[in-house]
Design an enzyme around this catalytic site. Structure first.
Site, PDB file in Angstrom:
ATOM      1  N   SER A  22       0.846  -1.192   0.000  1.00  0.00           N
ATOM      2  CA  SER A  22       0.000   0.000   0.000  1.00  0.00           C
ATOM      3  C   SER A  22       0.882   1.244   0.000  1.00  0.00           C
ATOM      4  O   SER A  22       1.631   1.463  -0.943  1.00  0.00           O
ATOM      5  CB  SER A  22      -0.952  -0.024   1.210  1.00  0.00           C
ATOM      6  OG  SER A  22      -1.839   1.071   1.175  1.00  0.00           O
ATOM      7  N   THR A  23       0.849   2.045   1.063  1.00  0.00           N
ATOM      8  CA  THR A  23       1.623   3.284   1.111  1.00  0.00           C
ATOM      9  C   THR A  23       3.110   3.013   0.915  1.00  0.00           C
ATOM     10  O   THR A  23       3.704   2.227   1.641  1.00  0.00           O
ATOM     11  CB  THR A  23       1.414   3.994   2.458  1.00  0.00           C
ATOM     12  OG1 THR A  23       0.025   4.107   2.726  1.00  0.00           O
ATOM     13  CG2 THR A  23       2.055   5.377   2.452  1.00  0.00           C
ATOM     14  N   HIS A  34      -2.774  -0.989  -3.199  1.00  0.00           N
ATOM     15  CA  HIS A  34      -3.911  -0.115  -2.934  1.00  0.00           C
ATOM     16  C   HIS A  34      -3.745   1.151  -3.767  1.00  0.00           C
ATOM     17  O   HIS A  34      -2.831   1.942  -3.549  1.00  0.00           O
ATOM     18  CB  HIS A  34      -3.976   0.250  -1.448  1.00  0.00           C
ATOM     19  CG  HIS A  34      -4.229  -0.927  -0.562  1.00  0.00           C
ATOM     20  ND1 HIS A  34      -3.980  -0.903   0.789  1.00  0.00           N
ATOM     21  CD2 HIS A  34      -4.718  -2.163  -0.826  1.00  0.00           C
ATOM     22  CE1 HIS A  34      -4.306  -2.073   1.318  1.00  0.00           C
ATOM     23  NE2 HIS A  34      -4.752  -2.856   0.350  1.00  0.00           N
ATOM     24  N   MET A  91      -0.037   0.908   5.075  1.00  0.00           N
ATOM     25  CA  MET A  91      -0.822   1.212   6.267  1.00  0.00           C
ATOM     26  C   MET A  91      -1.871   0.128   6.495  1.00  0.00           C
ATOM     27  O   MET A  91      -2.410  -0.446   5.551  1.00  0.00           O
ATOM     28  CB  MET A  91      -1.503   2.572   6.081  1.00  0.00           C
ATOM     29  CG  MET A  91      -2.214   3.123   7.312  1.00  0.00           C
ATOM     30  SD  MET A  91      -3.014   4.702   6.903  1.00  0.00           S
ATOM     31  CE  MET A  91      -1.592   5.655   6.350  1.00  0.00           C
ATOM     32  N   ASP A  93      -4.191  -5.146   5.889  1.00  0.00           N
ATOM     33  CA  ASP A  93      -4.637  -5.942   4.746  1.00  0.00           C
ATOM     34  C   ASP A  93      -3.505  -6.878   4.331  1.00  0.00           C
ATOM     35  O   ASP A  93      -2.351  -6.465   4.222  1.00  0.00           O
ATOM     36  CB  ASP A  93      -5.018  -5.026   3.582  1.00  0.00           C
ATOM     37  CG  ASP A  93      -5.610  -5.788   2.414  1.00  0.00           C
ATOM     38  OD1 ASP A  93      -6.244  -6.837   2.649  1.00  0.00           O
ATOM     39  OD2 ASP A  93      -5.453  -5.328   1.270  1.00  0.00           O
TER      40      ASP A  93
END
Length: 374
Positions: free
Chosen positions: A192-193, A219, A313, A316
């Site tokens: 993600s991030t 993401h 973050m 998940d």
């Protein structure tokens, strides 16, 4: 003590609304604003904020050029605001390449309407990046990081440099790890991030004849994934595409889950393929979801999977990794020092699911060694 934020945007309305949203959080303080990239560069150097929020399209100096100069002169975590267009996606990816760590869609309607979810998400992202900045400051000895060494690093690694006094090779057993005897059939990566640069760092090192198919779950908004897949494909020796419904999984090809949808693996032993599913449910926060894709891999591939959880973050990927682990799959996670946000990797590591924590720059060689191509 509040984290210091510099807000950069040529719209007076957006500067005011972003400032109000951030200042409503007790541990965030907007210390100043800038109306163009040139002002942003100057104020980043003099004010030394913990985080900068940055628009892309601005007069005098645009956001991408401002990011480049800030990262060269006074490296600071930067959150970009991006329009949800193809051109906006390309510009955002350029900004991430230049050194920005994260981005959010620039939605004037949500900001103007005092949308609670939009405000909470903005505050959360800024706090995460601010914590990364403060952690870097506390663990880095003065004078160790030079501009020359920064220029040789990936953007996110600039915030991990010198976080330990020992050589990086001593931080993990990757270089000394004995290859397992597993016959892998799939490489699965969730992030993600900070993920775009992390994925680029790993995938550009894989050879054209890499022997496994790869699924990628990042993401990212729907408007961005096609542009991101194209960029990776142009940079890498392996083939990379935005996944489409019915794609057959073939060796040496990576399939990026489309934003706003779910990617699952189905098929028979000799013809495994992807299904791309619409998802309008409110039950799942992430679309695409690492848990969904990894869970489907566990059903189809059983334990013949090397799964990797990179910077991001939240948590998940934890439950999907747990499902894979129960089938005998191998799970690795990125280490805290090289993560932009140590959330997703921490979740699988703290749960005892990950077998190995690696710095970002060691993943490619470790993957090649483990899967029989290195």
């Amino acid at each position: 003590m509040a984290y210091k934020v510099l807000v950069v945007d040529d719209s007076s309305f957006f500067r005011r609304r972003v400032s109000d949203i951030l200042n409503s959080e007790a541990n965030l303080e907007v210390i100043d604003v800038a109306v163009n990239g040139k002002e942003a560069v100057e104020k980043a150097s003099t004010l030394k904020p913990d985080v900068i929020t940055m628009d892309i399209e601005m007069p005098v100096l645009n956001g991408i050029e401002a990011v480049k100069q800030i990262m060269a002169q006074s490296p600071t975590p930067i959150l970009m605001f991006s329009s949800l267009t193809h051109q906006g996606a390309k510009a955002t990816l350029d900004a991430l390449d230049a050194g920005a760590l994260d981005f959010l869609p620039k939605k004037f309607n949500e900001i103007a309407a005092n949308n609670d979810d939009a405000g909470a998400l903005l505050r959360q992202r800024v706090q995460q990046l601010a914590r990364r900045r403060v952690s870097m400051r506390r663990t880095t000895a003065p004078g160790i990081v030079t501009r020359k060494s920064q220029a040789q690093q990936t953007p996110q690694s600039q915030f991990a440099t010198a976080s330990k006094s020992r050589p990086m090779s001593n931080l993990s057993p990757a270089n000394h790890r004995v290859k397992s005897d597993k016959n892998y059939k799939l490489l699965a990566i969730g992030t993600s991030t900070g993920g775009p640069i992390a994925l680029q760092t790993i995938l550009t090192k894989l050879p054209k004849d890499y022997p496994l198919p790869i699924i990628l779950v990042q993401h990212m908004p729907a408007a961005f994934t096609a542009a991101f897949a194209n960029r990776l494909n142009n940079l890498c020796q392996i083939s990379i595409k935005e996944a489409e419904d019915g794609d057959l999984l073939t060796p040496g090809c990576a399939y990026l889950a489309p934003g706003g949808k779910q990617m699952v693996i189905t098929g028979t032993e000799n013809a495994k393929k992807l299904r791309i599913l619409e998802d309008d449910s409110e039950r799942l926060t992430y679309k695409p979801s690492v848990d969904i894709s990894f869970g489907s891999a566990a059903k189809v591939y059983q334990g013949d999977v090397l799964a990797v959880i990179l910077t991001g973050m939240g948590h998940d990927g934890r439950e999907g990794s747990r499902m894979l682990k129960s089938k005998g799959a191998t799970i690795w996670a990125q280490d805290e020092e090289s993560c932009v946000v140590y959330g997703m990797p921490q979740a699988v590591t703290a749960a005892g699911i990950s077998e190995l924590s690696l710095p970002l720059n060691e993943f490619a060689s470790a993957i090649l060694k483990e899967t029989g191509n290195g």
